[in-house]
Design an enzyme around this catalytic site. Structure first.
Site, PDB file in Angstrom:
ATOM      1  N   CYS A   1       0.823  -1.208   0.000  1.00  0.00           N
ATOM      2  CA  CYS A   1       0.000   0.000   0.000  1.00  0.00           C
ATOM      3  C   CYS A   1       0.856   1.256   0.000  1.00  0.00           C
ATOM      4  CB  CYS A   1      -0.944   0.004   1.205  1.00  0.00           C
ATOM      5  SG  CYS A   1      -0.108  -0.055   2.798  1.00  0.00           S
TER       6      CYS A   1
ATOM      7  N   GLY B   1     -12.534  -6.360   4.355  1.00  0.00           N
ATOM      8  CA  GLY B   1     -11.335  -7.118   3.996  1.00  0.00           C
ATOM      9  C   GLY B   1     -11.069  -8.154   5.066  1.00  0.00           C
TER      10      GLY B   1
ATOM     11  N   SER C   1       9.681   2.401   6.232  1.00  0.00           N
ATOM     12  CA  SER C   1       8.221   2.333   6.254  1.00  0.00           C
ATOM     13  C   SER C   1       7.616   3.628   6.796  1.00  0.00           C
ATOM     14  CB  SER C   1       7.756   1.167   7.127  1.00  0.00           C
ATOM     15  OG  SER C   1       8.125  -0.067   6.559  1.00  0.00           O
TER      16      SER C   1
END
Length: 424
Positions: A50, A187, A107
């Site tokens: 993502c 999800g 990240s």
């Protein structure tokens, strides 16, 4: 063979662009196979999450521009569209980048552990597509060892804060007491699993899990005290939710503006808080324009994430020191691939001599010669053949005073440094 890391991430590109170049998980193996098939590309791996899309490729000299050309073509982008958003790392910088990505140092949430699993998935996809050569395969194995070392030797993973946790924490800022909130999770992947775990810890009043595969949603919901619905039934349940957190691999939005408008009418304008963690996005961007709807995308989580980042800077510096050392070790191995190893030639010559002399010794026995005589012939002849050339070179060195060669021979044959070179 130059090694290149090419990509874009949450620091260099907006989510609207990241979602355009994200790779569908179901098509990832075919994509990496196609990249490997490009002229001049000798090995390849694609990492798509993502927050980032990255290509790791080993290319032939002169083919360094092929990966970017392929990326544009694969996603039907005009040439130059990505130029200002892409970064490129070569050789040891590419190795360092991969180590930093896998350890969570690159990240959005510093030190988050999910990225390592995503790197491992990318590795398995590349292996299944037969897209890896020895250098890249070795790099991935080294990467996993480095990530483990960083987790063990530093506190980069202490009090782990994931994107899922950040989303829940942001929801807490809107709803002071989650015990009064109904939460809809869309999800059933790792991110939603983590969110469900955090919400269960916070004792959210009600938890609904919607997923394309109902059985998977039921399993996740059962683990955390919620109930499951099929994704097709989402419009009927959306109005129940005070909080919506969505993270799927869908290529097009699952939650449309019309669905939210209908839900808000049913809720009589009671506010709804929504977090879209997916890339590509699960919730239509125009939903943010609706009154009483508070939509946050993955890039909006940055403030909470920055607080986490500051608390982990010391551990990150320790991790970078480990990574620098491991980059040097991997690059030393990589350089060794380009250096011809004479040991292979020596062994091949020795085995050739052995086979020739062994055949003659067998022939002697076959013609009636005693076995002891054949063995003596084998030992003496093989010794003379193996030592003939080195002995000649060492005699020349002794006559010319080439002490470097004489000392090197001592080390080569495992003799003591202070021992005299034997009289060969």
């Amino acid at each position: 063979m130059p090694l290149i890391a090419l990509g874009l991430n949450h620091l260099t590109a907006p989510v609207s662009l990241r979602e355009r170049v994200a790779f569908d998980p179901d098509a990832a193996a075919a994509a990496v196979r196609a990249l490997r098939g490009e002229p001049g590309v000798e090995e390849a791996l694609i990492l798509s999450t993502c927050n980032r899309t990255e290509l790791y490729v080993g290319v032939a000299a002169g083919a360094e521009g092929i990966p970017q050309q392929w990326l544009n073509r694969h996603h039907h982008l005009t040439p130059g569209k990505l130029d200002e958003f892409l970064y490129r790392h070569d050789e040891q910088d590419a190795v360092r980048h991969m180590f930093r990505v896998a350890t969570g140092l690159d990240s959005m949430v510093l030190g988050e552990p999910q990225i390592l699993g995503q790197v491992k998935d990318a590795y398995q996809q590349a292996r299944a597509a037969q897209a890896l050569g020895a250098p890249l395969d070795r790099l991935l194995q080294h990467t996993f060892a480095v990530a483990k070392r960083v987790r063990t030797d530093t506190r980069i993973g202490a009090h782990t804060v994931s994107v899922a946790f950040t989303a829940v924490r942001l929801a807490e800022q809107v709803f002071a007491d989650l015990k009064e909130a109904c939460v809809l999770l869309i999800g059933a992947g790792d991110t939603i699993e983590l969110a469900a775990r955090h919400l269960a810890d916070k004792q959210a009043r009600r938890l609904i899990v919607a997923n394309r595969t109902l059985e998977t949603a039921q399993e996740l919901a059962a683990r955390h005290g919620g109930y499951a619905v099929a994704l097709a039934d989402l419009p009927q349940h959306l109005a129940e939710a005070d909080i919506v957190i969505s993270s799927t691999a869908a290529r097009t939005p699952i939650v449309t503006r019309a669905m939210v408008e209908q839900a808000m009418a049913t809720r009589r304008r009671k506010p709804m808080f929504m977090v879209d963690i997916a890339v590509p996005r699960d919730i239509e961007a125009s939903v943010a324009e609706l009154s009483d709807v508070y939509l946050y995308g993955i890039d909006d989580l940055q403030q909470v994430i920055d607080e986490n980042r500051r608390s982990r800077q010391a551990a990150a510096r320790e991790a970078d020191a480990i990574i620098d050392l491991q980059v040097d070790r991997y690059m030393a191995w990589r350089r060794a691939l380009t250096v011809h190893n004479p040991a292979l030639d020596i062994r091949q010559h020795a085995e050739t001599y052995r086979d020739e002399v062994l055949e003659k010794a067998r022939a002697m026995i076959a013609h009636g010669k005693p076995a002891d005589e054949a063995l003596a012939f084998l030992a003496n002849t093989l010794t003379n053949k193996l030592l003939h050339h080195p002995s000649a070179r060492l005699r020349e060195a002794a006559l010319s005073g080439d002490m470097d060669l004489l000392h090197a021979a001592g080390r080569l044959y495992g003799l003591d440094d202070d021992a005299n070179t034997p009289n060969l």
